[in-house]
Design a protein around this motif. Structure first.
Motif, PDB file in Angstrom:
ATOM      1  N   PRO A  90      41.959  42.131  40.168  1.00  0.00           N
ATOM      2  CA  PRO A  90      41.254  43.407  40.341  1.00  0.00           C
ATOM      3  C   PRO A  90      42.199  44.586  40.211  1.00  0.00           C
ATOM      4  CG  PRO A  90      40.763  41.873  42.121  1.00  0.00           C
ATOM      5  CD  PRO A  90      41.894  41.296  41.362  1.00  0.00           C
ATOM      6  N   PRO A  91      41.687  45.720  39.788  1.00  0.00           N
ATOM      7  CA  PRO A  91      42.557  46.876  39.571  1.00  0.00           C
ATOM      8  C   PRO A  91      43.087  47.533  40.828  1.00  0.00           C
ATOM      9  CG  PRO A  91      40.287  47.394  38.996  1.00  0.00           C
ATOM     10  CD  PRO A  91      40.337  45.943  39.278  1.00  0.00           C
ATOM     11  N   PHE A  92      42.385  47.388  41.967  1.00  0.00           N
ATOM     12  CA  PHE A  92      42.891  48.017  43.171  1.00  0.00           C
ATOM     13  C   PHE A  92      43.604  46.975  44.029  1.00  0.00           C
ATOM     14  CE2 PHE A  92      41.144  52.084  42.541  1.00  0.00           C
ATOM     15  CZ  PHE A  92      39.895  51.923  41.958  1.00  0.00           C
ATOM     16  N   MET A  96      32.892  44.215  44.879  1.00  0.00           N
ATOM     17  CA  MET A  96      34.117  44.156  45.666  1.00  0.00           C
ATOM     18  C   MET A  96      35.137  43.228  45.028  1.00  0.00           C
ATOM     19  SD  MET A  96      32.409  43.991  49.406  1.00  0.00           S
ATOM     20  CE  MET A  96      33.865  44.004  50.402  1.00  0.00           C
ATOM     21  N   ALA A  97      34.666  42.051  44.620  1.00  0.00           N
ATOM     22  CA  ALA A  97      35.604  41.073  44.074  1.00  0.00           C
ATOM     23  C   ALA A  97      36.178  41.532  42.742  1.00  0.00           C
ATOM     24  CB  ALA A  97      34.905  39.726  43.902  1.00  0.00           C
ATOM     25  N   PHE A 110      36.685  44.791  41.768  1.00  0.00           N
ATOM     26  CA  PHE A 110      37.517  45.982  41.800  1.00  0.00           C
ATOM     27  C   PHE A 110      38.591  45.978  42.875  1.00  0.00           C
ATOM     28  CE2 PHE A 110      35.684  48.311  38.474  1.00  0.00           C
ATOM     29  CZ  PHE A 110      34.322  48.071  38.474  1.00  0.00           C
ATOM     30  N   PHE A 111      38.379  45.246  43.952  1.00  0.00           N
ATOM     31  CA  PHE A 111      39.325  45.338  45.065  1.00  0.00           C
ATOM     32  C   PHE A 111      39.947  43.975  45.330  1.00  0.00           C
ATOM     33  CE2 PHE A 111      38.384  49.602  46.232  1.00  0.00           C
ATOM     34  CZ  PHE A 111      37.060  49.792  45.886  1.00  0.00           C
ATOM     35  N   GLU A 112      41.259  43.945  45.279  1.00  0.00           N
ATOM     36  CA  GLU A 112      41.950  42.694  45.523  1.00  0.00           C
ATOM     37  C   GLU A 112      41.984  42.396  47.016  1.00  0.00           C
ATOM     38  OE1 GLU A 112      46.137  42.609  44.689  1.00  0.00           O
ATOM     39  OE2 GLU A 112      45.985  40.573  43.908  1.00  0.00           O
TER      40      GLU A 112
END
Lengths: 231, 442
Positions: free
Chosen positions: A196-198, B250-251, B253-255
């Motif tokens: 993921p990018p963030f 969420m999965a 974009f956010f690690e």
């Protein structure tokens, strides 16, 4: 801010001030005219060029307040003095500070080995990813996201503030190169293998985002329910 | 067409039509807060689904666990990393959803007679869900979770008399890390815990259907709400869709939980800022705030971690479990209730609930006290003492304030509670057929 006063002073000074001039203006009031220190600042005798270079290049010195918290979690604002002035100052102080850790040579080394060295020696204070953190009562290990490789090497050899000093007996030159290179590699956003990018900044923000998701879902059902009732 | 034929096929063999007629027409009370339990359910379903997928990729041995999780990021598992991210995010959201749902049950009085048993089942599921999450994120055997396991091991060791035995059972060996630890965690996380949650969940839902869902509408004799088909069924599918959408976003974009950064667990490596996942963080906070005093009882020294690490969560769990009976004791209300209350109707409950939430929040925040101290430029020692004072005095202050607010709110609301929502009534028309009419019930 805190570094404004020295800036103003150095600008006011003559076009090419000597190291002695800079020292007299920006340093002597705390470190003493002969670098023996004062109630406001420690002696500079035999502290080593690595120490001096670290404090000057990261902008922790000149400090507006005496004994200011220099080992801070925040990224420092950047060097307070222009590079030319720093070099002049270092040249001026070289005879005084000699005897301590010299200015280290460093070049980026093996990252895999650097990770091993970092995990065992640095992570307890500077945390995973170089995020820094609290190291006790009122001290903080700073984040490493904006450190240059020379600043990293300086800090390792000099051990500023609460940081231990890693001399030749603790880190060989290869160790130094490896870990300094690794610290720099942490600053580069790794393109994840489809990740993921963030990037995550730890379980605390992750938990917060989980609750944000719940709030979003509640807003969805609440809004739909209200809409249904009005229809 | 297909549906009709399937229904007929089943009915000829199992006699399902009578059941289906009743089930599809069953009335479900309608309120937005009734969807919170469903969110928890859907998160659980996602966890089971993604979890099953992950069992095909995971190597449940101490040596192979970490590399197998890292391998999910390889090309050979095209969506492996995303599945893992969904799984972990779903776990974080699952416990949050349970807590919020539990809050709704608590503050609206849905746990009162005859539903005390269902409340207790729910509290048990909350504990099991937290424990499942803990075992789950400890499976990759990475640096961060290994640190947490070590802490758990030490807390287990601190139990008087049986500590060493209990800790040995927990880790599957004499010391930490035991060779069988990952395998033990695996069987717990993949089998015993989810199956237990599943059985309890089935019981939980059965009781809701059998005892009928509570409702805000003040009609103790009739259930007022929407029919299952198509009203409620489509709405609950929408809730499922929302859950899946949120998780997917969420999965993507956010690690979460980058075990690649933490490295494999080595007992001699620690990291600053190590905290557990949020639902276990209150324990970490309790450990950080707990006093250093080592009591000696009957010649046995009790390590200080025993009290915040074990006694506190046990007492909290027992208190939550027993709350329906405690409230009956205090209020003297022994009647059965199918109608929900507005939270402000029972100031005691609001006070206790607010105090519990305050304590839980405070302990959770205290888990990151070193990061908070660093960010706020406050000495850590000072912050710890501030938290300790807040921990002891806060619940009383918060409880009193909450009770006061509840009393004031209740005085200002009309006696007959919230307006009844639309009811769906069957009316026979002149032609002889039945039509549904939405009736604005008074």
């Amino acid at each position: 801010m805190l570094t404004l006063a020295p800036w103003l002073l150095t600008v006011v000074l003559a076009a090419a001030p000597t190291g002695a001039d800079i020292y007299a203006t920006a340093c002597a009031s705390c470190h003493g005219a002969q670098q023996w220190g004062s109630p406001d600042g420690p002696s500079l005798h035999r502290v080593g060029m690595a120490d001096v270079d670290f404090y000057l290049m990261t902008g922790r010195m000149p400090a507006a307040k005496p004994w200011i918290e220099v080992a801070h979690r925040d990224e420092r604002a950047g060097q307070a003095l222009p590079l030319g002035h720093i070099r002049a100052l270092e040249a001026y102080l070289a005879p005084v500070v000699a005897g301590g850790p010299p200015l280290p040579e460093v070049a980026s080394g093996n990252l895999a080995r650097g990770y091993q060295v970092y995990a065992v020696n640095c992570q307890q204070c500077h945390a995973v990813g170089g995020n820094g953190g609290s190291i006790g009562r009122a001290d903080w290990a700073p984040a490493l996201h904006q450190a240059t490789i020379n600043e990293v090497a300086d800090a390792i050899r000099a051990g500023p503030g609460e940081m231990p000093r890693f001399g030749d007996q603790q880190f060989t030159q290869a160790d130094l190169d490896d870990v300094a290179g690794y610290v720099l590699s942490m600053q580069i956003a790794q393109p994840g293998s489809g990740g993921p990018p963030f990037p995550s900044t730890g379980p605390v923000p992750e938990g917060a985002l989980g609750y944000v998701a719940i709030i979003v879902l509640i807003a969805f059902v609440f809004g739909s329910w209200r809409h249904d009732r009005k229809a | 067409m297909i549906v009709r034929r399937t229904a007929t096929w089943l009915d000829e063999r199992f006699g399902t039509n009578t059941f289906l007629h009743a089930a599809l027409a069953k009335i479900y009370p309608d309120h937005w807060s009734f969807y919170l339990g469903e969110f928890a359910l859907y998160f659980f379903m996602v966890l089971v689904g993604t979890g099953i997928w992950l069992t095909f990729a995971f190597d449940a041995s101490a040596q192979g666990a970490y590399p197998s999780v890292l391998a999910l990021a390889d090309r050979s598992h095209p969506i492996g990393y995303v599945i893992r991210q969904v799984h972990h995010w779903a776990a974080v959201c699952f416990v949050a959803a349970i807590l919020v749902h539990m809050g709704r049950i608590f503050f609206s009085g849905a746990f009162r007679k005859p539903r005390e048993l269902n409340w207790m089942i729910g509290v048990c599921m909350l504990m099991l869900a937290s424990f499942t999450g803990f075992t789950g994120y400890s499976l990759p055997n990475d640096g961060l979770s290994g640190t947490g396991l070590r802490i758990a091991y030490s807390v287990a060791l601190s139990i008087p008399l049986i500590g060493r035995w209990a800790a040995g059972v927990f880790v599957g060996g004499d010391d930490f890390p035991a060779p069988l630890l990952t395998t033990h965690l695996y069987t717990l996380h993949v089998y015993y815990l989810p199956v237990t949650i599943g059985v309890l969940l089935a019981l939980h839902l059965f009781f809701v259907v059998y005892q009928k869902h509570t409702q805000f509408v003040r009609d103790p004799k009739r259930v007022v709400g929407r029919r299952f088909w198509p009203d409620y069924a489509l709405r609950t599918v929408a809730a499922l869709g929302a859950t899946l959408a949120v998780l997917a976003l969420m999965a993507t974009f956010f690690e979460i939980n980058p075990v690649g950064d933490y490295g494999p667990y080595r007992p001699w490596i620690v990291m600053n800022g190590a905290v557990p996942d949020w639902y276990a963080a209150f324990l970490e906070g309790a450990l950080r705030l707990g006093p250093r005093t080592e009591f000696v009882i009957a010649g046995h020294p009790i390590p200080p971690v025993f009290w915040p690490g074990l006694v506190l969560p046990t007492l909290t769990f027992l208190f939550l479990l027993a709350w329906p009976f405690i409230e009956v004791r205090v209020t003297g209300d022994r009647a059965a209730h199918d109608v929900l209350q507005r939270p402000s109707a029972v100031p005691l409950r609001v006070a206790v609930g607010a105090a519990l939430i305050f304590e839980g929040l405070l302990l959770t925040i205290a888990a990151g006290d070193d990061q908070t101290a660093a960010t706020l430029h406050v000495p850590l020692d000072t912050l710890v003492w501030i938290y300790r004072v807040a921990l002891l005095a806060g619940p009383f202050a918060v409880g009193l304030l909450a009770a006061r607010i509840a009393v004031e709110v209740h005085v200002r609301t009309p006696d007959d509670g919230p307006p009844r929502p639309d009811a769906v009534v069957l009316v026979r028309n002149a032609a002889g057929g039945y039509v549904e009419e939405e009736v604005q019930a008074g």
